[in-house]
Design an enzyme around this catalytic site. Structure first.
Site, PDB file in Angstrom:
ATOM      1  N   CYS A  40      -9.644   3.663  -4.744  1.00 45.12           N
ATOM      2  CA  CYS A  40      -8.517   4.277  -4.230  1.00 45.12           C
ATOM      3  C   CYS A  40      -7.568   4.465  -5.356  1.00 45.12           C
ATOM      4  CB  CYS A  40      -7.558   3.060  -3.330  1.00 45.12           C
ATOM      5  SG  CYS A  40      -5.922   3.692  -2.895  1.00 45.12           S
ATOM      6  N   GLU A  51     -10.555  -6.667  -5.573  1.00 43.47           N
ATOM      7  CA  GLU A  51      -9.906  -6.044  -6.163  1.00 43.47           C
ATOM      8  C   GLU A  51      -9.256  -6.258  -7.707  1.00 43.47           C
ATOM      9  OE1 GLU A  51      -6.464  -4.080  -4.088  1.00 43.47           O
ATOM     10  OE2 GLU A  51      -5.286  -4.423  -5.785  1.00 43.47           O
ATOM     11  N   SER A 102     -10.936 -10.196   5.527  1.00 38.50           N
ATOM     12  CA  SER A 102      -9.975  -9.154   5.179  1.00 38.50           C
ATOM     13  C   SER A 102      -8.431  -9.637   4.648  1.00 38.50           C
ATOM     14  CB  SER A 102      -9.515  -8.051   6.172  1.00 38.50           C
ATOM     15  OG  SER A 102      -8.288  -7.482   6.000  1.00 38.50           O
ATOM     16  N   SER A 103      -8.101  -9.822   3.547  1.00 37.40           N
ATOM     17  CA  SER A 103      -6.973 -10.672   3.028  1.00 37.40           C
ATOM     18  C   SER A 103      -5.553  -9.857   3.649  1.00 37.40           C
ATOM     19  CB  SER A 103      -6.765 -10.605   1.663  1.00 37.40           C
ATOM     20  OG  SER A 103      -6.647  -9.521   1.034  1.00 37.40           O
TER      21      SER A 103
HETATM   22 FE1  SF4 Z   1      -5.318   2.002  -1.532  1.00 31.96          FE
HETATM   23 FE2  SF4 Z   1      -5.438  -0.654  -1.115  1.00 31.96          FE
HETATM   24 FE3  SF4 Z   1      -3.127   0.954  -0.284  1.00 31.96          FE
HETATM   25 FE4  SF4 Z   1      -5.279   0.942   1.094  1.00 31.96          FE
HETATM   26  S1  SF4 Z   1      -3.968  -0.563   0.922  1.00 31.96           S
HETATM   27  S2  SF4 Z   1      -3.850   2.714   0.148  1.00 31.96           S
HETATM   28  S3  SF4 Z   1      -6.577   0.994  -0.472  1.00 31.96           S
HETATM   29  S4  SF4 Z   1      -4.154   0.517  -2.589  1.00 31.96           S
END
Ligand code: SF4
Length: 295
Positions: free
Chosen positions: A110, A140, A234-235
């Site tokens: 992302c 991440e 999923s956190s």
């Molecule tokens: Fe990107 Fe994480 Fe935001 Fe989703 S939650 S848009 S993956 S930064």
């Protein structure tokens, strides 16, 4: 009984982009690997597995794959597979391995996560101690650590912020895991500031997360029952569950429609639904229809 959806929920921009990338690549007829699950949602991962997408869980599995690739390619230059990097991103060394082994890499990190990695890299090159407010071990966070050029510490709560020790003369650069709770982040930053640490603070919590948290809280405050949909690993979904539980005593965390065998309170007038950033729209619609029809 009224059923209402949170204003913001479900796939965020980064996850949608990564998932779309995988489906695009499947169309090209290649063997597709993702480095880690592309989303924290077992339903999506299962669907992709049925379409032949394989998940590499570890660095070792990636290394083995590259060895197979070199044998299969004969000259060692050809790659039989594409490896897709998910939205969470990866440490720099993963790109190095992919490059060295001539494996095709499709980077779906992302852009907001990439921004944090770049910041951590730049600031640590300048000699700053990087503090990541987040959960150690989260992919991440591990990815961001892998771009740092010097000392880095992960802090997940105020207690750890109070214990944090900085080498004399060092400055800090504080960033956050994109899915971290904004209020907790503020609390940790305040402690670091009270302790007199110099440096910069960059709020890297993603808007998508803030928007989802804010609209989940607003809906939970008026709802008699809240249903939070998302993967159990999923956190950000767990965070939504925490927030909703604070506002609404009857909050349920479900992963699939099958988990939804609820005994809703008879007096419930409003059922609110929200979903984590990895939850596909299709599932949200199914849950919404199920609640409308059955309660
Ligand atoms: Fe990107 Fe994480 Fe935001 Fe989703 S939650 S848009 S993956 S930064």
């Amino acid at each position: 009984m009224e059923v209402k959806l949170a204003e913001h929920m479900g796939f965020c921009f980064g996850v949608k982009r990564a998932v779309d990338t995988v489906y695009e690549q499947i169309k090209n007829g290649k063997t597709i690997y993702t480095y880690g699950s592309i989303v924290n949602n077992e339903e999506v991962v299962r669907d992709l597995a049925e379409k032949g997408v394989r998940v590499l869980e570890t660095r070792e599995e990636l290394t083995e794959l590259s060895e197979v690739g070199q044998e299969a390619g004969g000259s060692g230059a050809a790659s039989p597979a594409s490896v897709i990097i998910r939205a969470h991103g990866v440490p720099e060394e993963i790109f190095t391995i992919l490059q060295e082994k001539h494996l095709e890499c499709i980077d779906a990190t992302c852009p907001f996560v990439r921004r944090i990695q770049k910041k951590a890299e730049e600031e640590s090159r300048k000699g700053k101690h990087i503090v990541i407010v987040g959960n150690a071990g989260h992919p991440e966070v591990e990815g961001i650590i892998g771009w740092c050029r010097g000392p880095v510490t992960v802090i997940k709560n105020e207690e750890e912020a109070r214990k944090f020790q900085l080498s004399q003369g060092k400055k800090v650069c504080v960033v956050a895991q994109t899915t971290f709770n904004y209020n907790k982040f503020q609390g940790i930053v305040e402690i670091l500031e009270e302790r007199g640490y110099n440096g910069s603070v960059v709020n890297t919590i993603c808007n998508a997360t803030e928007e989802r948290q804010r609209s989940a809280r607003a809906l939970a405050a008026e709802a008699d029952v809240m249903i939070v949909i998302g993967g159990k690993h999923s956190s950000n979904t767990r965070r939504l569950y925490e927030i909703c539980s604070e506002e609404c005593a009857h909050t349920y965390f479900i992963q699939t429609l099958e988990d939804l065998c609820l005994e809703l309170p008879k007096t419930a007038r409003l059922v609110g639904i929200t979903a984590g950033a990895s939850t596909p729209n299709k599932l949200i619609e199914e849950v919404q229809n199920y609640v409308r029809i059955n309660f």
